[in-house]
Scaffold this motif. Structure first.
Motif, PDB file in Angstrom:
ATOM      1  N   GLU A   2      78.869  86.143  25.972  1.00 28.53           N
ATOM      2  CA  GLU A   2      77.876  85.804  24.955  1.00 28.53           C
ATOM      3  C   GLU A   2      77.724  86.999  24.018  1.00 28.53           C
ATOM      4  OE1 GLU A   2      74.811  83.216  23.523  1.00 28.53           O
ATOM      5  OE2 GLU A   2      76.028  82.853  25.289  1.00 28.53           O
ATOM      6  N   LYS A   3      77.420  86.726  22.762  1.00 26.79           N
ATOM      7  CA  LYS A   3      77.134  87.797  21.808  1.00 26.79           C
ATOM      8  C   LYS A   3      75.737  87.594  21.245  1.00 26.79           C
ATOM      9  CE  LYS A   3      81.730  89.064  20.367  1.00 26.79           C
ATOM     10  NZ  LYS A   3      82.576  89.481  19.268  1.00 26.79           N
ATOM     11  N   LYS A   4      74.998  88.697  21.103  1.00 26.31           N
ATOM     12  CA  LYS A   4      73.648  88.618  20.555  1.00 26.31           C
ATOM     13  C   LYS A   4      73.405  89.859  19.719  1.00 26.31           C
ATOM     14  CE  LYS A   4      68.975  87.365  21.657  1.00 26.31           C
ATOM     15  NZ  LYS A   4      68.821  86.359  20.634  1.00 26.31           N
ATOM     16  N   THR A   5      72.647  89.678  18.646  1.00 29.43           N
ATOM     17  CA  THR A   5      72.242  90.806  17.822  1.00 29.43           C
ATOM     18  C   THR A   5      70.750  91.024  18.018  1.00 29.43           C
ATOM     19  OG1 THR A   5      73.962  90.343  16.195  1.00 29.43           O
ATOM     20  CG2 THR A   5      72.134  91.736  15.482  1.00 29.43           C
ATOM     21  N   LEU A   6      70.396  92.243  18.434  1.00 27.15           N
ATOM     22  CA  LEU A   6      68.994  92.598  18.651  1.00 27.15           C
ATOM     23  C   LEU A   6      68.508  93.437  17.476  1.00 27.15           C
ATOM     24  CD1 LEU A   6      69.292  93.656  22.395  1.00 27.15           C
ATOM     25  CD2 LEU A   6      68.478  91.484  21.514  1.00 27.15           C
ATOM     26  N   ASP A   7      67.270  93.233  17.085  1.00 27.26           N
ATOM     27  CA  ASP A   7      66.641  93.985  16.000  1.00 27.26           C
ATOM     28  C   ASP A   7      65.830  95.110  16.638  1.00 27.26           C
ATOM     29  OD1 ASP A   7      65.586  94.840  13.632  1.00 27.26           O
ATOM     30  OD2 ASP A   7      64.529  92.980  13.172  1.00 27.26           O
ATOM     31  N   VAL A   8      66.276  96.355  16.416  1.00 27.69           N
ATOM     32  CA  VAL A   8      65.655  97.511  17.064  1.00 27.69           C
ATOM     33  C   VAL A   8      65.042  98.424  16.012  1.00 27.69           C
ATOM     34  CG1 VAL A   8      66.062  99.500  18.561  1.00 27.69           C
ATOM     35  CG2 VAL A   8      67.340  97.388  18.931  1.00 27.69           C
ATOM     36  N   GLN A   9      63.775  98.759  16.191  1.00 27.76           N
ATOM     37  CA  GLN A   9      63.093  99.648  15.257  1.00 27.76           C
ATOM     38  C   GLN A   9      63.020 101.050  15.829  1.00 27.76           C
ATOM     39  OE1 GLN A   9      59.268  97.857  14.397  1.00 27.76           O
ATOM     40  NE2 GLN A   9      60.123  96.903  12.575  1.00 27.76           N
ATOM     41  N   GLY A  10      63.176 102.050  14.954  1.00 32.66           N
ATOM     42  CA  GLY A  10      63.014 103.437  15.356  1.00 32.66           C
ATOM     43  C   GLY A  10      64.295 104.229  15.459  1.00 32.66           C
ATOM     44  N   MET A  11      65.447 103.579  15.310  1.00 33.11           N
ATOM     45  CA  MET A  11      66.712 104.317  15.351  1.00 33.11           C
ATOM     46  C   MET A  11      66.942 104.996  14.006  1.00 33.11           C
ATOM     47  SD  MET A  11      69.400 101.798  17.317  1.00 33.11           S
ATOM     48  CE  MET A  11      69.453 100.623  15.969  1.00 33.11           C
ATOM     49  N   SER A  12      67.170 106.310  14.026  1.00 29.18           N
ATOM     50  CA  SER A  12      67.338 107.010  12.753  1.00 29.18           C
ATOM     51  C   SER A  12      68.468 108.035  12.744  1.00 29.18           C
ATOM     52  CB  SER A  12      66.027 107.704  12.372  1.00 29.18           C
ATOM     53  OG  SER A  12      65.678 108.629  13.389  1.00 29.18           O
ATOM     54  N   CYS A  13      69.111 108.271  13.896  1.00 26.43           N
ATOM     55  CA  CYS A  13      70.141 109.306  13.930  1.00 26.43           C
ATOM     56  C   CYS A  13      71.217 108.960  14.959  1.00 26.43           C
ATOM     57  CB  CYS A  13      69.513 110.656  14.271  1.00 26.43           C
ATOM     58  SG  CYS A  13      68.788 110.697  15.932  1.00 26.43           S
ATOM     59  N   GLY A  14      72.214 109.815  15.038  1.00 24.79           N
ATOM     60  CA  GLY A  14      73.311 109.600  15.981  1.00 24.79           C
ATOM     61  C   GLY A  14      72.840 109.603  17.425  1.00 24.79           C
ATOM     62  N   HIS A  15      71.850 110.435  17.735  1.00 23.20           N
ATOM     63  CA  HIS A  15      71.317 110.457  19.098  1.00 23.20           C
ATOM     64  C   HIS A  15      70.662 109.128  19.440  1.00 23.20           C
ATOM     65  CE1 HIS A  15      68.187 111.150  22.173  1.00 23.20           C
ATOM     66  NE2 HIS A  15      69.159 111.826  22.744  1.00 23.20           N
ATOM     67  N   CYS A  16      69.929 108.568  18.484  1.00 22.18           N
ATOM     68  CA  CYS A  16      69.281 107.261  18.696  1.00 22.18           C
ATOM     69  C   CYS A  16      70.334 106.204  19.010  1.00 22.18           C
ATOM     70  CB  CYS A  16      68.513 106.828  17.444  1.00 22.18           C
ATOM     71  SG  CYS A  16      67.212 107.952  16.919  1.00 22.18           S
ATOM     72  N   LYS A  17      71.376 106.186  18.197  1.00 21.42           N
ATOM     73  CA  LYS A  17      72.479 105.228  18.365  1.00 21.42           C
ATOM     74  C   LYS A  17      73.084 105.368  19.763  1.00 21.42           C
ATOM     75  CE  LYS A  17      77.111 104.489  16.387  1.00 21.42           C
ATOM     76  NZ  LYS A  17      77.247 103.057  16.289  1.00 21.42           N
ATOM     77  N   ALA A  18      73.369 106.612  20.153  1.00 20.59           N
ATOM     78  CA  ALA A  18      73.978 106.866  21.462  1.00 20.59           C
ATOM     79  C   ALA A  18      73.042 106.479  22.605  1.00 20.59           C
ATOM     80  CB  ALA A  18      74.371 108.335  21.576  1.00 20.59           C
ATOM     81  N   ALA A  19      71.751 106.742  22.455  1.00 21.50           N
ATOM     82  CA  ALA A  19      70.778 106.417  23.509  1.00 21.50           C
ATOM     83  C   ALA A  19      70.696 104.911  23.731  1.00 21.50           C
ATOM     84  CB  ALA A  19      69.406 106.975  23.151  1.00 21.50           C
ATOM     85  N   VAL A  20      70.634 104.163  22.636  1.00 24.40           N
ATOM     86  CA  VAL A  20      70.532 102.702  22.746  1.00 24.40           C
ATOM     87  C   VAL A  20      71.816 102.117  23.312  1.00 24.40           C
ATOM     88  CG1 VAL A  20      70.321 100.559  21.418  1.00 24.40           C
ATOM     89  CG2 VAL A  20      68.766 102.470  20.969  1.00 24.40           C
ATOM     90  N   GLU A  21      72.953 102.525  22.768  1.00 20.87           N
ATOM     91  CA  GLU A  21      74.233 102.005  23.256  1.00 20.87           C
ATOM     92  C   GLU A  21      74.445 102.371  24.727  1.00 20.87           C
ATOM     93  OE1 GLU A  21      76.686 102.104  19.034  1.00 20.87           O
ATOM     94  OE2 GLU A  21      77.077 103.669  20.508  1.00 20.87           O
ATOM     95  N   GLY A  22      74.118 103.610  25.090  1.00 24.37           N
ATOM     96  CA  GLY A  22      74.295 104.055  26.470  1.00 24.37           C
ATOM     97  C   GLY A  22      73.429 103.286  27.445  1.00 24.37           C
ATOM     98  N   ALA A  23      72.175 103.045  27.064  1.00 28.21           N
ATOM     99  CA  ALA A  23      71.259 102.298  27.936  1.00 28.21           C
ATOM    100  C   ALA A  23      71.774 100.884  28.179  1.00 28.21           C
ATOM    101  CB  ALA A  23      69.862 102.262  27.323  1.00 28.21           C
ATOM    102  N   LEU A  24      72.300 100.266  27.134  1.00 35.02           N
ATOM    103  CA  LEU A  24      72.810  98.903  27.280  1.00 35.02           C
ATOM    104  C   LEU A  24      74.089  98.872  28.111  1.00 35.02           C
ATOM    105  CD1 LEU A  24      72.156  97.585  23.683  1.00 35.02           C
ATOM    106  CD2 LEU A  24      71.054  96.789  25.776  1.00 35.02           C
ATOM    107  N   LYS A  25      74.988  99.818  27.870  1.00 39.19           N
ATOM    108  CA  LYS A  25      76.275  99.821  28.582  1.00 39.19           C
ATOM    109  C   LYS A  25      76.119 100.113  30.072  1.00 39.19           C
ATOM    110  CE  LYS A  25      78.987 100.942  24.488  1.00 39.19           C
ATOM    111  NZ  LYS A  25      79.733 101.984  23.770  1.00 39.19           N
ATOM    112  N   LYS A  26      74.997 100.707  30.475  1.00 35.84           N
ATOM    113  CA  LYS A  26      74.752 100.962  31.898  1.00 35.84           C
ATOM    114  C   LYS A  26      74.378  99.686  32.646  1.00 35.84           C
ATOM    115  CE  LYS A  26      73.187 105.734  31.515  1.00 35.84           C
ATOM    116  NZ  LYS A  26      72.001 106.610  31.563  1.00 35.84           N
ATOM    117  N   LEU A  27      73.964  98.666  31.924  1.00 30.80           N
ATOM    118  CA  LEU A  27      73.556  97.412  32.567  1.00 30.80           C
ATOM    119  C   LEU A  27      74.794  96.625  33.018  1.00 30.80           C
ATOM    120  CD1 LEU A  27      70.827  96.197  30.054  1.00 30.80           C
ATOM    121  CD2 LEU A  27      70.448  97.239  32.289  1.00 30.80           C
ATOM    122  N   ALA A  28      74.746  96.142  34.247  1.00 31.27           N
ATOM    123  CA  ALA A  28      75.828  95.294  34.749  1.00 31.27           C
ATOM    124  C   ALA A  28      75.874  94.024  33.912  1.00 31.27           C
ATOM    125  CB  ALA A  28      75.591  94.953  36.211  1.00 31.27           C
TER     126      ALA A  28
END
Length: 69
Positions: A2-28
């Motif tokens: 399945e593909k889904k697009t989530l609307d996330v507020q508060g991301m403003s830099c490369g660290h934000c991008k990495a934190a969000v992507e990393g948190a999601l990729k850790k989920l089984a």
């Protein structure tokens, strides 16, 4: 998958991008996650039998960002 697009507020830099992507990729069940700083959107590819949208939202919110439903 399945593909889904989530609307996330508060991301403003490369660290934000990495934190969000990393948190999601850790989920089984999440096979891909790509955050777009310009739009505040996160594209997620996942197995709906292994992970819920609610779990993905929770993982992002635990990083300190707001997910708009």
């Amino acid at each position: 998958m399945e593909k889904k697009t989530l609307d996330v507020q508060g991301m403003s830099c490369g660290h934000c991008k990495a934190a969000v992507e990393g948190a999601l990729k850790k989920l089984a069940g999440v096979s891909a996650a790509e955050a777009h700083l310009e739009t505040g959107k996160v594209d997620v590819t996942f197995d709906e039998g292994k992970v819920t949208v609610a779990a993905m939202k929770e993982a992002i919110e635990e990083q300190g960002y707001d997910v708009i439903a």
